[in-house]
Enzyme design. Sequence first.
Site, PDB file in Angstrom:
ATOM      1  N   TYR A 152      46.581  41.489  41.286  1.00  0.00           N
ATOM      2  CA  TYR A 152      45.940  40.567  42.217  1.00  0.00           C
ATOM      3  C   TYR A 152      46.689  40.490  43.536  1.00  0.00           C
ATOM      4  O   TYR A 152      46.095  40.261  44.581  1.00  0.00           O
ATOM      5  CB  TYR A 152      45.742  39.188  41.573  1.00  0.00           C
ATOM      6  CG  TYR A 152      44.451  39.184  40.792  1.00  0.00           C
ATOM      7  CD1 TYR A 152      43.250  38.962  41.447  1.00  0.00           C
ATOM      8  CD2 TYR A 152      44.428  39.470  39.440  1.00  0.00           C
ATOM      9  CE1 TYR A 152      42.047  39.017  40.764  1.00  0.00           C
ATOM     10  CE2 TYR A 152      43.230  39.526  38.748  1.00  0.00           C
ATOM     11  CZ  TYR A 152      42.040  39.296  39.420  1.00  0.00           C
ATOM     12  OH  TYR A 152      40.853  39.357  38.753  1.00  0.00           O
ATOM     13  N   HIS A 180      44.367  33.906  35.911  1.00  0.00           N
ATOM     14  CA  HIS A 180      44.477  35.288  35.439  1.00  0.00           C
ATOM     15  C   HIS A 180      45.732  35.538  34.618  1.00  0.00           C
ATOM     16  O   HIS A 180      46.051  36.694  34.310  1.00  0.00           O
ATOM     17  CB  HIS A 180      44.422  36.244  36.637  1.00  0.00           C
ATOM     18  CG  HIS A 180      43.084  36.257  37.293  1.00  0.00           C
ATOM     19  ND1 HIS A 180      41.957  36.685  36.632  1.00  0.00           N
ATOM     20  CD2 HIS A 180      42.681  35.861  38.524  1.00  0.00           C
ATOM     21  CE1 HIS A 180      40.912  36.561  37.444  1.00  0.00           C
ATOM     22  NE2 HIS A 180      41.319  36.054  38.588  1.00  0.00           N
ATOM     23  N   HIS A 220      48.388  35.620  31.435  1.00  0.00           N
ATOM     24  CA  HIS A 220      48.333  35.922  30.001  1.00  0.00           C
ATOM     25  C   HIS A 220      49.438  35.121  29.297  1.00  0.00           C
ATOM     26  O   HIS A 220      50.462  34.803  29.904  1.00  0.00           O
ATOM     27  CB  HIS A 220      48.540  37.415  29.762  1.00  0.00           C
ATOM     28  CG  HIS A 220      47.343  38.224  30.125  1.00  0.00           C
ATOM     29  ND1 HIS A 220      47.142  39.505  29.656  1.00  0.00           N
ATOM     30  CD2 HIS A 220      46.265  37.946  30.905  1.00  0.00           C
ATOM     31  CE1 HIS A 220      45.997  39.971  30.134  1.00  0.00           C
ATOM     32  NE2 HIS A 220      45.447  39.049  30.903  1.00  0.00           N
ATOM     33  N   GLN A 230      29.289  36.543  44.757  1.00  0.00           N
ATOM     34  CA  GLN A 230      30.322  35.520  44.928  1.00  0.00           C
ATOM     35  C   GLN A 230      30.820  35.527  46.373  1.00  0.00           C
ATOM     36  O   GLN A 230      30.880  36.567  47.022  1.00  0.00           O
ATOM     37  CB  GLN A 230      31.480  35.743  43.948  1.00  0.00           C
ATOM     38  CG  GLN A 230      32.117  37.126  43.994  1.00  0.00           C
ATOM     39  CD  GLN A 230      33.321  37.279  43.074  1.00  0.00           C
ATOM     40  OE1 GLN A 230      33.809  36.307  42.502  1.00  0.00           O
ATOM     41  NE2 GLN A 230      33.795  38.508  42.929  1.00  0.00           N
TER      42      GLN A 230
HETATM   43 MG   LIG Z   1      48.836  41.112  29.296  1.00  0.00          MG
HETATM   44 MG   LIG Z   2      40.248  33.813  39.117  1.00  0.00          MG
END
Ligand SMILES: [Mg+2]
Ligand SMILES: [Mg+2]
Lengths: 734, 734
Positions: B261, B414, B416, B130
Amino acid sequence: VSCAKNEAGNGLQHPNLILTAQGVSLMRSSLGKVPLFDQSVEEAKQAVQSEMELGIEVPIPKDLAGGYTHERHKANYFAMQKAGVLFQITGEEKYAIYIRDMLLAYAEMWPTIGKHPAERSYARGKLFWQCLNDANWLVYTSQAYDCIYDWLDEETRIKLNKELFRPYAEYVSVENPQFFNRIHNHSTWGNAAVGMIGLVMNDEELVDWALYGLDLEVPGDFVKDNDGGAIQLEGQKEAGFLAQIDHSFSPDGYYTEGPYYQRYAMYPFLIFAQALANKKPELGILNYRNGLLTKAVYALINQTNAQGEFFPINDAQKGMSLASRELVNAVSMAYHYGGQDAGLLSIIKSQGRVPLNDSGLDAAKGVADQEVVKFPYKSIELRDGADGTEGAIGILRSKSLTLVMKYAKHGMGHGHFDRLGFLLYDEKGEVIQDYGSARWVNIEHKDGGGYLKENHSWAKETIAHNTLVVNKDSHFDGKVDEAEKSSGVPYFFSATPSVHVVSAKEPKAYKDVELQRTMAVVDIAELEHPLVIDLFSAQAPVGTRFDLPLYYKGEFMASNQQFSANNNLAPMGEESGYQHLWAESQAKLKNDLLQITWFNNQRFYTATSVIEDGDEAILTRIGANDPNFNLRRDPGLIHRRKSGNTLFASVYEIHGSYDYATERPLNLFSSISHLTVLHQSADYAAIELTLESGATYQFTFSLNDDSKASNHSISTSKGKIEWSGVYQFIKTEK
Amino acid sequence: VSCAKNEAGNGLQHPNLILTAQGVSLMRSSLGKVPLFDQSVEEAKQAVQSEMELGIEVPIPKDLAGGYTHERHKANYFAMQKAGVLFQITGEEKYAIYIRDMLLAYAEMWPTIGKHPAERSYARGKLFWQCLNDANWLVYTSQAYDCIYDWLDEETRIKLNKELFRPYAEYVSVENPQFFNRIHNHSTWGNAAVGMIGLVMNDEELVDWALYGLDLEVPGDFVKDNDGGAIQLEGQKEAGFLAQIDHSFSPDGYYTEGPYYQRYAMYPFLIFAQALANKKPELGILNYRNGLLTKAVYALINQTNAQGEFFPINDAQKGMSLASRELVNAVSMAYHYGGQDAGLLSIIKSQGRVPLNDSGLDAAKGVADQEVVKFPYKSIELRDGADGTEGAIGILRSKSLTLVMKYAKHGMGHGHFDRLGFLLYDEKGEVIQDYGSARWVNIEHKDGGGYLKENHSWAKETIAHNTLVVNKDSHFDGKVDEAEKSSGVPYFFSATPSVHVVSAKEPKAYKDVELQRTMAVVDIAELEHPLVIDLFSAQAPVGTRFDLPLYYKGEFMASNQQFSANNNLAPMGEESGYQHLWAESQAKLKNDLLQITWFNNQRFYTATSVIEDGDEAILTRIGANDPNFNLRRDPGLIHRRKSGNTLFASVYEIHGSYDYATERPLNLFSSISHLTVLHQSADYAAIELTLESGATYQFTFSLNDDSKASNHSISTSKGKIEWSGVYQFIKTEK
Ligand SMILES: [Mg+2]
Ligand SMILES: [Mg+2]
Ligand SMILES: [Ca+2]
Ligand SMILES: [Ca+2]
Ligand SMILES: [Ca+2]
Ligand SMILES: [Mg+2]
Ligand SMILES: [Mg+2]
């Protein structure tokens, strides 16, 4: 402030049980000069101080372990013992007063209480639910009493002797012979308790009972203890402390119940022995059986992993370790009485405290004055049985890897049906685990802290262990009496710097089946860590069903086989432990090898096993039929085979690493490209191992001729292989 | 040996990207005087030495993360970056030669290779699978190149600029706008990579692209990334590095994807910022948005537990921590550029290394010269959204306890579905856990180390979190697009020394349902640790089914309820994560309270919840429908209720201890004897709590009026209660 007003008429001045006048004088003059001893004195002062601030609390007995009255009486005896020592070291009378007042409170309560209300023990105590704990109390309290004996006025002394201690000693002996007259760790405590208070009071009758047992029949209604252990061993003619030493330990100092119980038992053995050494030197107790008590301490040290935790064979709660107070006492004593072995100092140092007696002072001085070297752990076989002829455990150590195989006696009431089972550790902890016991010791939530019923239905059963299960039944049909009749049979044990081998047989666990397991730990230049070779051979009728479990510790990563997971889980069986296993996934094995890789403690591990046609594998999880969540949900792998004579050949690798902060894995795949059985028969097992690098190794083993001089020749797919001696491990390519 | 032959025509002397001539001269004169810096130099030397011994390895790209070619190219850029610094610090030409030869090998390969053969990325790289990893390479390699730029002969420099770096920069930008022109951590790396090489080569066009984005439409066929994140944010008009800073961080330095992140993203933010500060001081990048980049470092530090590990909200692998190389760079930089805050030194010290640049030298000097005090962690609310108006996370810290509640934005691809979910830690680790991501980063066994399918089907779903699930479905029906449209709504946040409170609302996660969670951490004299109060109120239609999970960490000990275990296990549902849960046991709840106690890290924990008629509880285990064993077999408790408007009222206690060497449990039972809801309505929640000691406490809370001045009055079974301000926590008895 004065201490030690000697009014005793017995010719000897107290303290003379564990402390001695000479020792106390040395302790006093050493204060401030020996850091580890000073620190231990300081800790004792703080502990006693906070107990003294609570005041004298002697509640009417009511609770089980973990409950208030149990824990209170337990805290009392620890506090009294420490206070006694502090009285002697510091001369401060407050400590003596605390002990005296506490003892008078006990003397007042004692005649008013009957047996403890809880009825679950085969030998109910009075202060506690079982005599065992009452004996604990007396072992510690005798030491406190000795420290203030001469300080007490005669009237108080006579009162305590007559109204508290003699009746107490009678309760745990003549009133409970089913407790006192056994060959068992319970009775060792009983013997020590009665003997030590006898020595303090100069009561020779009590000392005789303690040393030689009671001349009493155990009533016929006491046959088993709560754990199913026999009260009277077959052919048992003796009892008492000397008989305990004779029967409890092998000549190598191994204790048939295993290290967890040995740890527990060592304290009364060693503390009473110290008292006898001081007051009855003519007995020569520390030289008894060639200094067996000291050997037993070494045996315990050898039965630990890198964290100092005991191997959890038989009933054992994991985590018990060299840090326990019993071992703090034991290791210092072994140092002091066993020739000041500098190897012990690293253990004493990591314990971080010493007992407050002659041994402790000597050990603390050793730590302060000498270079502290690591204890020299090495491969060792510890024989079981009073004369060393009833099986053994084999411990292989190579670099950071430790392997234990058990082929000892059953281990009495606390034994597990685990013949030829093994455990594997690296320096980070468990790699292949034994479940240990199903028990949360002293944790009241869990059935009062005692053994849980899953201890019988799961933890003791063969399927709970890393050993071969034949036809879905446990060894000896799960019967202690049968298991006790024989032991595993040591066959071969050898350790060179690069090859460590243990091999043992088990001819009796199953009818018409002969089992032999050979494990080797070999150092291979191409690999990061030593490799474990596992050759489990069985001579059995055609059509026998074999299950070989492997309780790996960690998260399953991958397998070379196609497992198919179950969308509904059912228990794997109805008995012999299978009722507690869920089959999560299974595979009909294809090709030549079964390989699974798991991950734990930031490392990878791979088990590689040779497949025969028709073999299956099952990925299991503990936890079925466990309504109270008493069992850990640990994973396992079962290698299943239907066969006659057969060989399970496997290797276990530790490899690579992973770091969560860099997220970089290293060497995360197995290095094994091939594993082949070159030969299997009743007389030989031989394998060949090829690494990804192309390097190839052969391990050949003679199963029935253990002569070092014999020459062997076998024919294999790779041609004839010849060697002399029991085994050969060689590199054949690259 | 010479370095820095300045042949450049650009008027500035290299190194001038991250290192500067002045900085290098200070480093040289400091050698041998600043231990942490010296040690980091030494480690770099060893790391580079072993890479140099391997020789130049530039393999044709082939593998995914974890595989040989991926890991080789990654090791190469780390080695080059370090070698560049060492060349400058030591002047030893071998380092420069190593970099030059490596770069020439890359220059030779570059025109010969197309896209990486693996096709799984929305933006395939050339060296890696990537573009993201290709950008990583360039960020590090630019630094190496800068260090040897003036040392190289002009011909080589021109060749590398033209044949390697300019085409490389074009590849990760104009040739992949779907990668370069996003507001996303991937693009931050892309921007930094292109900008940094542009600064080195004095290529203003590249620097412009990096700062301001490309004036290019992303082709319409790129809509989502591999994680389901949108390529183009709604209404996104800008791109490039400055837009990343504008959009990625809230004014509090919170990063909407969460700390895992953010940690990853910080390195390109900070390293490019350092380069811009050196080469384009007129941009004032470190003061941009009131010094936002430094604030972001503090936000990261605040999002860690006692072990320095980031809260694993959203997709996050547990264990990532302040020890990571990104944070080693970030914390030193925050120290150096942010006013030499001594609170940071404790973190730098525990990191044990510093970056080899001006910041690192300054930080190492700080550790050597100053008193190192612990970082002052405190309760803090970190707002989300570019202007700080889109939700937040609330972090409550009291003594050794840390609670995190999430009511932020979704967190893009990303994120939740975890609105109003919470995590709880004590100083030993997790108490109530968030699952984290279902992924083993870079571990090839596990689907190449990428996200596992269970990340979607389990880890992101609401039932995988400690928050309320309505009618068995995830928040926003599990749709990222819907979740991205709104954020949680901060309602109240307050911290006094003894009472810490957070309250937030979630009006949109479910249609016709209003959720509000209020959590308080209160210090109560009678208890060992602060107590957590949890009031989860829902305004919902009659007949709504609520499931409130609690993912406790440890071994179940006991409950006051009669659970009935299942002898066969089936998945609890077919979707929304329920398909991954086994129901091990369930209870129809009786009496007033549901209480469970568990054990972990040698401590006890108890959750106590108020029961309503008809409530049920289910003891769950993760692991159903998990054919590749991708999920941990962790336990949970689900409190189930069918109701309309309702209040789930609970308290969580940390209590007692257990020591394996003494086997002594302390305080192993809950101290709560009663917990009662005094009042529940749309406007108020009020509870009363009685301890075993008899002491009684009330917590009353205004759910809709957050004015500090308002007076409140509610009628309860205990009579009228009045208070002013949002909440009242008082002792009412003893
Ligand atoms: Mg979680
Ligand atoms: Mg992503
Ligand atoms: Ca049977
Ligand atoms: Ca059986
Ligand atoms: Ca859904
Ligand atoms: Mg027993
Ligand atoms: Mg066992």
